[in-house]
Design an enzyme around this catalytic site. Structure first.
Site, PDB file in Angstrom:
ATOM      1  N   LYS B  50     -28.304  31.824  14.152  1.00  0.00           N
ATOM      2  CA  LYS B  50     -28.191  32.896  13.044  1.00  0.00           C
ATOM      3  C   LYS B  50     -28.413  32.132  11.666  1.00  0.00           C
ATOM      4  O   LYS B  50     -28.722  32.642  10.817  1.00  0.00           O
ATOM      5  CB  LYS B  50     -26.827  33.596  12.975  1.00  0.00           C
ATOM      6  N   SER B  75     -19.103  41.012  11.686  1.00  0.00           N
ATOM      7  CA  SER B  75     -17.851  40.498  11.998  1.00  0.00           C
ATOM      8  C   SER B  75     -18.247  39.206  12.775  1.00  0.00           C
ATOM      9  O   SER B  75     -17.275  38.597  13.483  1.00  0.00           O
ATOM     10  CB  SER B  75     -16.863  41.360  12.743  1.00  0.00           C
TER      11      SER B  75
END
Lengths: 311, 311
Positions: B50, B75
């Site tokens: 990511k 989250s």
């Protein structure tokens, strides 16, 4: 054991071992305020530095000796190492293991084609059982730590580390039977540039620390440590090397070992066994000593039962 | 998104990411009868691929946009990635997180300098809160998977893998929001030599598998999988790329995911999160398809709570 013997050993065992990577973590560097280079023997064949010593000892056998096989006693990693090195060299391996050795370790020995003989979980029981096999089969006994060829093989992890990082100020290794720290000390002596060697040892099994103080080989009275690979004691082959070339031994408690292990797991995303975390725990315990230094740490192995973790 | 855009993206984000290693395991190769090259994004900064998409999206902002900051709701790994990439680029990051998000995840975002805005634990509340921040601050919204710059950033993992192994027959990646598999497919299309891309997806959240069948974006009705990173759904930016360039999606059950994860932990001594084990589980499930092939697998991340393992 001169410089040439170390170089020759490295050449001879190269076909049977991995050249393992050296990893860094900027986060762990920041925690200590130093540069730490981790030599990842957890990525070694069968998962530990012991492969180096086992390969070295078996390569050194005569043809007649190879035909009768080898026998050893080990709580785990040396067992796997002898089984795998013997398999690669087409030699029969008899492995004496304590009955309470970790499941994964026994399974791995079997997978590598080793013949397991179980015994009680005391050093005395292991030695007696191995002696019996030796007498019955004529197999050559290989000691996990107190044998010149094994110490020479172990030295090659630090040789490779110093080839990549010739400027290290300090190399740390865990102290169990003394074979790794002795090999590391020889490598630092011959290949380092004024490079100190420091051992890490659990308070619970601090025989090496006490041996260096008293000048003779001391025994452990308990084996109450999570660092299951370090419950053994020094021998007459490696102790003189340790006396001569090891700067000091730093002792750590069980909480420090588990914390260091968890930090390496979480921050570096690599699996190491508890014994392997002891030198990094030593660095964290005595940070001031290591401030701004270039440090090498031998991560000795990664064979841990992932279903039974200490955290 | 042409070849030059991918190359340019890679150049632009290089200062902010690690070039992660490609590892192999002869034991896992033997299990499958193939050559498997694992691209280790678990060793990426903040522990997951990511970081590539987040860095790519923030680098692409204008100077005026950078001054107003970025906002995202997540989250998981994307929250940490945006916080860290924003910190490196001196951009303010607003991270909307559900108030019941695990404490460790909030702490990680804070450690990277992200500003956490808490909201109720529903998708609607997250989206509304992010929208409010966007309106109040003028910050640019970043989507974890359905945004061109993020897809481009994600493509760079496979670009690096193909630079090292240009002869790969197949690359596999997990399918969650679709951003990684879309980027991987673009990279294989432009930089591969007739290299197929296959996705791995849990049966429990097989929205992508069903979307490819029906030709429109399907939703998941449950989120009942151990692969917590893959519970999201495809978007209008990545779905057309997946339709065009992804060969197929192989579904795996929960037991297969956990087995694959444990095998990689035990045999490779590296820590991967459950989502990350899905493509290797797919290879094990359909071994015949992969026999004798040169395979690349994107190991997407290693952020797992080591005190709460599924085995």
């Amino acid at each position: 054991m001169d410089k040439k013997t170390l170089t020759d050993t490295h050449q001879r065992i190269k076909p049977f071992i991995h050249r393992t990577p050296v990893l860094k973590s900027s986060l762990l560097d920041d925690m200590v305020g130093a540069q730490i280079h981790f030599k990842c023997e957890n990525f070694q064949k069968m998962g530990a530095f012991k492969m180096r010593g086992a390969a070295s000892a078996i390569v050194a056998l005569t043809e007649a000796e190879r035909q009768k096989g080898v026998v050893t006693h080990s709580s785990g990693n040396f067992a796997q190492a002898v089984a795998l090195a013997a398999k690669q060299l087409k030699v029969k391996a008899y492995i004496v293991m304590p009955e309470n050795a970790p499941r994964v370790k026994k399974e791995a020995v079997k997978a590598y084609g080793g013949n397991i003989i179980e015994c009680e979980s005391t050093p005395e029981a292991r030695e007696k059982t191995a002696e019996r096999i030796e007498n019955e089969t004529g197999a050559t006994f290989l000691h996990p730590s107190n044998q010149d060829e094994v110490i020479l093989g172990n030295s090659t992890a630090a040789i490779e580390l110093l080839q990549e990082r010739p400027d290290l100020d300090i190399i740390l290794a865990p102290v169990g039977g003394g074979g790794l720290i002795a090999g590391t000390a020889l490598a630092a002596h011959y290949f380092g540039n004024d490079c100190k060697v420091i051992g890490g040892e659990p308070f619970e099994v601090d025989d090496a620390y006490r041996s260096l103080k008293s000048g003779k080989i001391e025994r452990n009275t308990t084996t109450n440590t999570v660092a299951d690979g370090l419950r053994t004691y020094l021998g007459d082959r490696n102790f003189p090397i340790i006396q001569k070339y090891v700067d000091r031994i730093i002792r750590v408690d069980e909480k420090e070992i588990i914390r260091a292990m968890k930090l390496i797991w979480e921050r570096m995303k690599i699996i190491i066994e508890p014994s392997c975390a002891v030198p990094f725990a030593a660095v964290l315990r005595e940070k001031e000593r290591f401030k701004s230094k270039k440090i090498g740490i031998i991560l000795s192995g990664g064979n841990v039962d992932v279903t039974k973790l200490p955290f």
